[in-house]
Design a protein around this motif. Structure first.
Motif, PDB file in Angstrom:
ATOM      1  N   CYS A 124     168.014 -53.931  48.449  1.00  0.00           N
ATOM      2  CA  CYS A 124     168.445 -54.292  49.798  1.00  0.00           C
ATOM      3  C   CYS A 124     169.048 -53.096  50.514  1.00  0.00           C
ATOM      4  O   CYS A 124     169.326 -53.159  51.700  1.00  0.00           O
ATOM      5  CB  CYS A 124     169.444 -55.440  49.774  1.00  0.00           C
ATOM      6  SG  CYS A 124     171.037 -54.987  49.110  1.00  0.00           S
ATOM      7  N   HIS A 175     160.477 -60.854  50.548  1.00  0.00           N
ATOM      8  CA  HIS A 175     159.761 -60.022  49.590  1.00  0.00           C
ATOM      9  C   HIS A 175     158.290 -60.411  49.507  1.00  0.00           C
ATOM     10  O   HIS A 175     157.631 -60.144  48.529  1.00  0.00           O
ATOM     11  CB  HIS A 175     160.409 -60.137  48.209  1.00  0.00           C
ATOM     12  CG  HIS A 175     161.762 -59.496  48.184  1.00  0.00           C
ATOM     13  ND1 HIS A 175     161.930 -58.138  48.082  1.00  0.00           N
ATOM     14  CD2 HIS A 175     162.992 -60.026  48.296  1.00  0.00           C
ATOM     15  CE1 HIS A 175     163.212 -57.858  48.103  1.00  0.00           C
ATOM     16  NE2 HIS A 175     163.882 -58.980  48.249  1.00  0.00           N
ATOM     17  N   HIS A 188     155.845 -59.310  50.680  1.00  0.00           N
ATOM     18  CA  HIS A 188     154.875 -58.234  50.720  1.00  0.00           C
ATOM     19  C   HIS A 188     154.715 -57.586  49.347  1.00  0.00           C
ATOM     20  O   HIS A 188     154.034 -56.598  49.206  1.00  0.00           O
ATOM     21  CB  HIS A 188     155.330 -57.171  51.729  1.00  0.00           C
ATOM     22  CG  HIS A 188     156.748 -56.770  51.514  1.00  0.00           C
ATOM     23  ND1 HIS A 188     157.786 -57.590  51.851  1.00  0.00           N
ATOM     24  CD2 HIS A 188     157.275 -55.668  50.971  1.00  0.00           C
ATOM     25  CE1 HIS A 188     158.918 -56.981  51.528  1.00  0.00           C
ATOM     26  NE2 HIS A 188     158.633 -55.831  50.996  1.00  0.00           N
ATOM     27  N   ASP A 189     155.382 -58.176  48.346  1.00  0.00           N
ATOM     28  CA  ASP A 189     155.339 -57.585  47.021  1.00  0.00           C
ATOM     29  C   ASP A 189     153.924 -57.417  46.496  1.00  0.00           C
ATOM     30  O   ASP A 189     153.637 -56.500  45.761  1.00  0.00           O
ATOM     31  CB  ASP A 189     156.109 -58.449  46.022  1.00  0.00           C
ATOM     32  CG  ASP A 189     157.566 -58.025  45.989  1.00  0.00           C
ATOM     33  OD1 ASP A 189     158.341 -58.630  45.288  1.00  0.00           O
ATOM     34  OD2 ASP A 189     157.897 -57.055  46.697  1.00  0.00           O
ATOM     35  N   ASP A 197     151.088 -57.311  48.254  1.00  0.00           N
ATOM     36  CA  ASP A 197     150.055 -57.004  49.223  1.00  0.00           C
ATOM     37  C   ASP A 197     149.627 -55.550  49.219  1.00  0.00           C
ATOM     38  O   ASP A 197     148.866 -55.141  50.041  1.00  0.00           O
ATOM     39  CB  ASP A 197     150.488 -57.415  50.631  1.00  0.00           C
ATOM     40  CG  ASP A 197     151.639 -56.589  51.124  1.00  0.00           C
ATOM     41  OD1 ASP A 197     152.065 -56.775  52.260  1.00  0.00           O
ATOM     42  OD2 ASP A 197     152.131 -55.743  50.358  1.00  0.00           O
ATOM     43  N   HIS A 198     150.134 -54.772  48.247  1.00  0.00           N
ATOM     44  CA  HIS A 198     149.620 -53.409  48.295  1.00  0.00           C
ATOM     45  C   HIS A 198     148.228 -53.345  47.701  1.00  0.00           C
ATOM     46  O   HIS A 198     148.062 -53.199  46.504  1.00  0.00           O
ATOM     47  CB  HIS A 198     150.494 -52.341  47.667  1.00  0.00           C
ATOM     48  CG  HIS A 198     151.582 -52.819  46.784  1.00  0.00           C
ATOM     49  ND1 HIS A 198     152.753 -52.163  46.642  1.00  0.00           N
ATOM     50  CD2 HIS A 198     151.685 -53.882  45.990  1.00  0.00           C
ATOM     51  CE1 HIS A 198     153.524 -52.792  45.806  1.00  0.00           C
ATOM     52  NE2 HIS A 198     152.913 -53.835  45.409  1.00  0.00           N
ATOM     53  N   VAL A 232     149.516 -44.344  48.920  1.00  0.00           N
ATOM     54  CA  VAL A 232     149.691 -45.774  49.158  1.00  0.00           C
ATOM     55  C   VAL A 232     149.856 -45.981  50.659  1.00  0.00           C
ATOM     56  O   VAL A 232     150.764 -45.428  51.269  1.00  0.00           O
ATOM     57  CB  VAL A 232     150.954 -46.302  48.434  1.00  0.00           C
ATOM     58  CG1 VAL A 232     151.131 -47.792  48.690  1.00  0.00           C
ATOM     59  CG2 VAL A 232     150.872 -46.011  46.945  1.00  0.00           C
ATOM     60  N   VAL A 233     148.914 -46.736  51.228  1.00  0.00           N
ATOM     61  CA  VAL A 233     148.996 -46.996  52.660  1.00  0.00           C
ATOM     62  C   VAL A 233     150.034 -48.086  52.904  1.00  0.00           C
ATOM     63  O   VAL A 233     149.985 -49.146  52.293  1.00  0.00           O
ATOM     64  CB  VAL A 233     147.621 -47.427  53.224  1.00  0.00           C
ATOM     65  CG1 VAL A 233     147.738 -47.784  54.695  1.00  0.00           C
ATOM     66  CG2 VAL A 233     146.610 -46.310  53.029  1.00  0.00           C
ATOM     67  N   LEU A 234     150.988 -47.821  53.761  1.00  0.00           N
ATOM     68  CA  LEU A 234     152.057 -48.796  54.004  1.00  0.00           C
ATOM     69  C   LEU A 234     151.928 -49.451  55.379  1.00  0.00           C
ATOM     70  O   LEU A 234     152.036 -50.653  55.509  1.00  0.00           O
ATOM     71  CB  LEU A 234     153.430 -48.137  53.880  1.00  0.00           C
ATOM     72  CG  LEU A 234     153.807 -47.627  52.499  1.00  0.00           C
ATOM     73  CD1 LEU A 234     155.123 -46.867  52.562  1.00  0.00           C
ATOM     74  CD2 LEU A 234     153.936 -48.761  51.512  1.00  0.00           C
ATOM     75  N   GLU A 235     151.736 -48.642  56.416  1.00  0.00           N
ATOM     76  CA  GLU A 235     151.639 -49.142  57.795  1.00  0.00           C
ATOM     77  C   GLU A 235     152.758 -50.147  58.082  1.00  0.00           C
ATOM     78  O   GLU A 235     152.532 -51.237  58.580  1.00  0.00           O
ATOM     79  CB  GLU A 235     150.273 -49.777  58.066  1.00  0.00           C
ATOM     80  CG  GLU A 235     149.122 -48.784  58.050  1.00  0.00           C
ATOM     81  CD  GLU A 235     149.191 -47.699  59.124  1.00  0.00           C
ATOM     82  OE1 GLU A 235     149.995 -47.826  60.073  1.00  0.00           O
ATOM     83  OE2 GLU A 235     148.455 -46.701  58.998  1.00  0.00           O
ATOM     84  N   GLN A 236     153.950 -49.768  57.729  1.00  0.00           N
ATOM     85  CA  GLN A 236     155.065 -50.699  57.921  1.00  0.00           C
ATOM     86  C   GLN A 236     156.045 -50.216  58.994  1.00  0.00           C
ATOM     87  O   GLN A 236     156.427 -49.049  59.012  1.00  0.00           O
ATOM     88  CB  GLN A 236     155.811 -50.899  56.604  1.00  0.00           C
ATOM     89  CG  GLN A 236     157.017 -51.792  56.796  1.00  0.00           C
ATOM     90  CD  GLN A 236     157.499 -52.451  55.533  1.00  0.00           C
ATOM     91  OE1 GLN A 236     156.937 -52.290  54.468  1.00  0.00           O
ATOM     92  NE2 GLN A 236     158.571 -53.202  55.656  1.00  0.00           N
ATOM     93  N   GLU A 237     156.431 -51.129  59.855  1.00  0.00           N
ATOM     94  CA  GLU A 237     157.428 -50.811  60.877  1.00  0.00           C
ATOM     95  C   GLU A 237     158.750 -50.502  60.183  1.00  0.00           C
ATOM     96  O   GLU A 237     159.209 -51.272  59.332  1.00  0.00           O
ATOM     97  CB  GLU A 237     157.630 -51.995  61.826  1.00  0.00           C
ATOM     98  CG  GLU A 237     156.396 -52.406  62.594  1.00  0.00           C
ATOM     99  CD  GLU A 237     155.857 -51.290  63.489  1.00  0.00           C
ATOM    100  OE1 GLU A 237     156.676 -50.517  64.014  1.00  0.00           O
ATOM    101  OE2 GLU A 237     154.635 -51.195  63.643  1.00  0.00           O
ATOM    102  N   ILE A 238     159.368 -49.389  60.565  1.00  0.00           N
ATOM    103  CA  ILE A 238     160.599 -48.990  59.900  1.00  0.00           C
ATOM    104  C   ILE A 238     161.721 -49.983  60.207  1.00  0.00           C
ATOM    105  O   ILE A 238     162.575 -50.251  59.375  1.00  0.00           O
ATOM    106  CB  ILE A 238     160.991 -47.554  60.327  1.00  0.00           C
ATOM    107  CG1 ILE A 238     159.910 -46.574  59.871  1.00  0.00           C
ATOM    108  CG2 ILE A 238     162.339 -47.152  59.756  1.00  0.00           C
ATOM    109  CD1 ILE A 238     160.021 -45.188  60.457  1.00  0.00           C
ATOM    110  N   LEU A 239     161.702 -50.536  61.406  1.00  0.00           N
ATOM    111  CA  LEU A 239     162.775 -51.453  61.787  1.00  0.00           C
ATOM    112  C   LEU A 239     162.426 -52.913  61.477  1.00  0.00           C
ATOM    113  O   LEU A 239     163.095 -53.832  61.942  1.00  0.00           O
ATOM    114  CB  LEU A 239     163.086 -51.303  63.277  1.00  0.00           C
ATOM    115  CG  LEU A 239     163.648 -49.938  63.692  1.00  0.00           C
ATOM    116  CD1 LEU A 239     163.874 -49.887  65.189  1.00  0.00           C
ATOM    117  CD2 LEU A 239     164.948 -49.643  62.965  1.00  0.00           C
ATOM    118  N   LYS A 274     162.749 -54.796  58.909  1.00  0.00           N
ATOM    119  CA  LYS A 274     163.741 -55.635  58.239  1.00  0.00           C
ATOM    120  C   LYS A 274     164.825 -56.096  59.221  1.00  0.00           C
ATOM    121  O   LYS A 274     165.178 -57.279  59.256  1.00  0.00           O
ATOM    122  CB  LYS A 274     164.391 -54.866  57.087  1.00  0.00           C
ATOM    123  CG  LYS A 274     165.391 -55.716  56.331  1.00  0.00           C
ATOM    124  CD  LYS A 274     166.130 -54.919  55.286  1.00  0.00           C
ATOM    125  CE  LYS A 274     165.445 -55.024  53.950  1.00  0.00           C
ATOM    126  NZ  LYS A 274     166.166 -54.262  52.922  1.00  0.00           N
TER     127      LYS A 274
END
Lengths: 290, 109
Positions: free
Chosen positions: A5, A38, A40-41, A43-44, A70-77, A79
């Motif tokens: 966290c 969690h 997205h655990d 989905d990689h 590892v492709v993440l394409e995740q918004e940093i904000l 969470k």
């Protein structure tokens, strides 16, 4: 550090309810684990294992030499955004009106809250969250009005985040139909980026500042629904062009509503109370805008 | 210094996805209108990565230019800051690019 966290970075955040004896709960309690989804655990998709940029020979070489991309394409904000939406649902479910008040330090946010609470406490239930890096001075001022308040000290943090508001609400427990006024850390930059789950963001600018604040800090003014121009009782003594300030604000945010008030003398403040009343019953605000 | 929170978020997300693997490189996309300074993120990243699986990881940042659509005439405008005008004179712009704040990918050992 808790990599699940990441709350070690919030170790210096503290929560204080002036006058209450339940202050400063364990600042590191991991009891908020329900909040980080969690899901997205799994989905990689590793289907990209063999796709390391063949268009870029350097990248391929690099990947071959070192490791696996590892492709993440995740918004940093993401969470904070997820937690903010959770707060928003919590507020909506209880028909609580939460407003996020932001400004530079010294624009009169706390004075505005004091006056608002004293004027409206008989007609609405008001709860206040005070955000500052340090001290509970502002919370003490609010508490002196008789209003329930929690002080969130962000330590090194320059803004409130959604999880801090959630923790604050757990302690403050505003009842259905109440008004929650969140005074963010005095700062025109960082708080604009962090959604708390409020119904609307309100920016306070005072006439002792420069009238060009809206174009100097466009992110803030663009994020806000309402701009309060405070300390208008001082207008005869300062060089502040109200019309130009409003024009700048509308350049950044054509839809921004504007009210001119003085938290000190009460001039123009009735329009702010009307705005709150209309928001609280969920109506569109009447045409009080300048 | 919201970049400290941003950097913490990056480390947190990558560490969670890397599990115990060591992260060698992280690639970010930061829009030029996002109010986030790449240099400040770099500085904070090194600090936040300490004692995690990201310690020593290289940080690559791709900056995306700002673009907006005019709400009056529909023309597309390039923006270097949030305040701008369309060639038609209108200031009513809807930003369509440049606000990205995303982790594109990472490389693990």
């Amino acid at each position: 550090m808790c990599t699940t966290c990441g709350c070690s970075d919030k170790q210096d955040v503290s929560y204080t309810m002036p006058g209450a004896h339940t202050h400063s709960p364990d600042g590191h309690a991991h009891n908020h684990d329900h909040a980080h989804s969690h899901d997205h655990d799994h989905d990689h998709g590793h289907s990209h294992d063999h796709s390391h940029g063949h268009t870029d020979p350097r990248a391929a070489l690099h990947a071959g030499m070192h490791g696996r991309t590892v492709v993440l394409e995740q918004e940093i904000l993401a969470k904070n955004q997820a937690l903010a939406e959770r707060n928003r649902g919590w507020f909506e479910g209880r028909e609580v009106l939460a407003l996020n008040l932001m400004s530079s330090p010294g624009s009169g946010k706390t004075s505005l809250l004091e006056r608002t609470i004293r004027a409206l406490r008989d007609e609405m239930r008001i709860y206040v969250v005070e955000g500052d890096q340090a001290t509970s001075n502002d919370a003490e001022r609010i508490r002196a009005t008789g209003c329930a308040v929690i002080q969130v000290n962000t330590g090194t943090g320059c803004h409130l985040e959604a999880d801090m508001l959630a923790r604050g609400m757990q302690q403050l427990k505003p009842p259905p139909g109440s008004l929650v006024l969140i005074e963010n850390v005095g700062n025109l930059v960082c708080p604009a980026l962090f959604d708390l789950g409020e119904r609307a963001k309100v920016v306070v600018v005072s006439v002792t500042e420069g009238e060009d604040k809206p174009i100097k800090y466009p992110h803030m003014f663009r994020a806000c629904r309402l701009m309060l121009i405070n300390k208008i009782d001082l207008l005869p003594h300062v060089r502040f062009d109200v019309d130009r300030c409003i024009a700048y604000a509308r350049e950044v945010n054509p839809d921004i509503e504007v009210l001119r008030v003085s938290a000190e003398t009460g001039e123009g403040i009735e329009a702010w109370y009307q705005w709150l009343r209309h928001e609280l019953v969920g109506q569109q605000p009447a045409d009080h805008a300048v | 210094m919201h970049e400290l929170s941003i950097a913490n978020g990056i480390v947190e997300i990558c560490a969670e996805r890397a599990r115990d693997a060591r992260v060698i490189r992280v690639r970010l996309e930061i829009g030029q209108l996002s109010a986030v300074m790449p240099d400040a993120v770099r500085f904070c990243f090194d600090v936040c990565a300490r004692n995690t699986v990201l310690e020593g990881a290289a940080l690559e940042i791709v900056e995306t230019p700002g673009r907006a659509l005019c709400r009056d005439c529909g023309h597309e405008v390039a923006l270097v800051q949030l305040v701008g005008r369309c060639v038609c004179g209108s200031a009513k712009l809807r930003v369509i690019a440049g606000e990205e704040l995303r982790i594109r990918e990472m490389e693990v050992a």
